[in-house]
Design a protein around this motif. Structure first.
Motif, short mmCIF file in Angstrom:
data_model
loop_
_atom_site.label_atom_id
_atom_site.label_comp_id
_atom_site.label_asym_id
_atom_site.label_seq_id
_atom_site.Cartn_x
_atom_site.Cartn_y
_atom_site.Cartn_z
N UNK A 49 5.76 4.23 1.60
CA UNK A 49 6.39 5.46 2.09
C UNK A 49 7.14 5.20 3.39
N UNK A 50 6.54 4.44 4.30
CA UNK A 50 7.24 4.10 5.55
C UNK A 50 8.49 3.27 5.25
N UNK A 51 8.38 2.39 4.27
CA UNK A 51 9.51 1.54 3.92
C UNK A 51 10.66 2.36 3.32
N UNK A 52 10.35 3.34 2.47
CA UNK A 52 11.45 4.14 1.89
C UNK A 52 12.17 4.94 2.96
N UNK A 53 11.45 5.36 4.02
CA UNK A 53 12.11 6.04 5.13
C UNK A 53 13.06 5.07 5.82
N UNK A 54 12.59 3.86 6.07
CA UNK A 54 13.45 2.84 6.67
C UNK A 54 14.63 2.52 5.76
N UNK A 55 14.39 2.43 4.46
CA UNK A 55 15.48 2.16 3.52
C UNK A 55 16.53 3.26 3.58
N UNK A 56 16.12 4.50 3.79
CA UNK A 56 17.09 5.59 3.93
C UNK A 56 17.99 5.30 5.13
N UNK A 57 17.41 4.86 6.23
CA UNK A 57 18.21 4.51 7.40
C UNK A 57 19.15 3.36 7.11
N UNK A 58 18.67 2.34 6.41
CA UNK A 58 19.51 1.19 6.04
C UNK A 58 20.65 1.65 5.15
N UNK A 59 20.34 2.46 4.16
CA UNK A 59 21.38 2.94 3.24
C UNK A 59 22.41 3.81 3.96
N UNK B 223 0.86 -1.18 0.00
CA UNK B 223 0.00 0.00 0.00
C UNK B 223 0.90 1.24 0.00
N UNK B 224 0.39 2.34 -0.49
CA UNK B 224 1.18 3.57 -0.58
C UNK B 224 1.76 3.94 0.79
N UNK B 225 0.95 3.85 1.84
CA UNK B 225 1.42 4.20 3.18
C UNK B 225 2.58 3.32 3.60
N UNK B 226 2.46 2.01 3.32
CA UNK B 226 3.54 1.08 3.67
C UNK B 226 4.80 1.37 2.86
#
Length: 177
Positions: free
Chosen positions: A148-158, A143-146
């Motif tokens: 968007x939350x995932x890309x924020x987490x991916x920023x942290x991972x990166x 879902x779009x909300x998920x």
């Protein structure tokens, strides 16, 4: 100015008490926007006075019961306005990088141990983010909300991946001196 927006975001996701917000900051938003318990409570009071949020009516006995907040239309409108407003990236300020620059003129004594400590901290944070990703973002959650939350987490991972790689190379470089 971003703390009120972080609080509005968290309250729109789920009405919460100040204590619950503090715990949620420690487990999610706090990874990229930290705030102390006192800062959160101070901001809740300000947001309530401004009419952006309100305390939900309490059920039953009020004494000792946590005050739970929800976002009002004015708060949602402010968050939408802020989200749509462009912002320039913030200049990086990192004391470790400044200390390395200083080591170039005063010597590297003592800094290598701290580089190893930083590497361990970043590895631990990376492992935590990767566990959150495995647990909370299976492929079927799209879902779009998920996302968007995932890309924020991916920023942290990166970012943690960058720091672990950079620190490893820096340590190797210093050990070759």
């Amino acid at each position: 100015m971003s703390l009120p927006h972080a609080i509005l975001t968290a309250l729109l996701e789920k009405p919460s008490s100040g204590l619950e917000l503090t715990r949620r900051f420690d487990k999610s938003i706090g990874y990229f926007w930290s705030a102390t318990h006192q800062q959160i409570y101070r901001e809740l009071g300000r947001l309530e006075r401004e009419g952006s949020i309100r305390a939900l009516p309490r059920q039953g006995v009020a004494r000792g019961q946590k005050k739970e907040y929800e976002v009002l239309p004015a708060g949602r409108a402010e968050l939408a306005r802020w989200t749509a407003t462009g912002q320039d990236p913030k200049p990086m300020r990192d004391t470790l990088l400044l200390r390395l620059r200083a080591a170039a003129v005063v010597g590297v004594d003592g800094i290598q141990a701290d580089l190893h400590r930083h590497l361990a901290l970043h590895r631990r944070q990376l492992a935590e983010y990767e566990e959150i990703e495995r647990r909370d973002f299976p492929p079927e959650r799209d879902a779009v909300e998920d996302r968007l939350r995932h890309v924020v987490l991916r920023a942290g991972i990166d970012l943690e991946t960058f720091w672990t790689q950079w620190l490893t190379r820096t340590i190797e470089e210093l050990e070759g001196l």
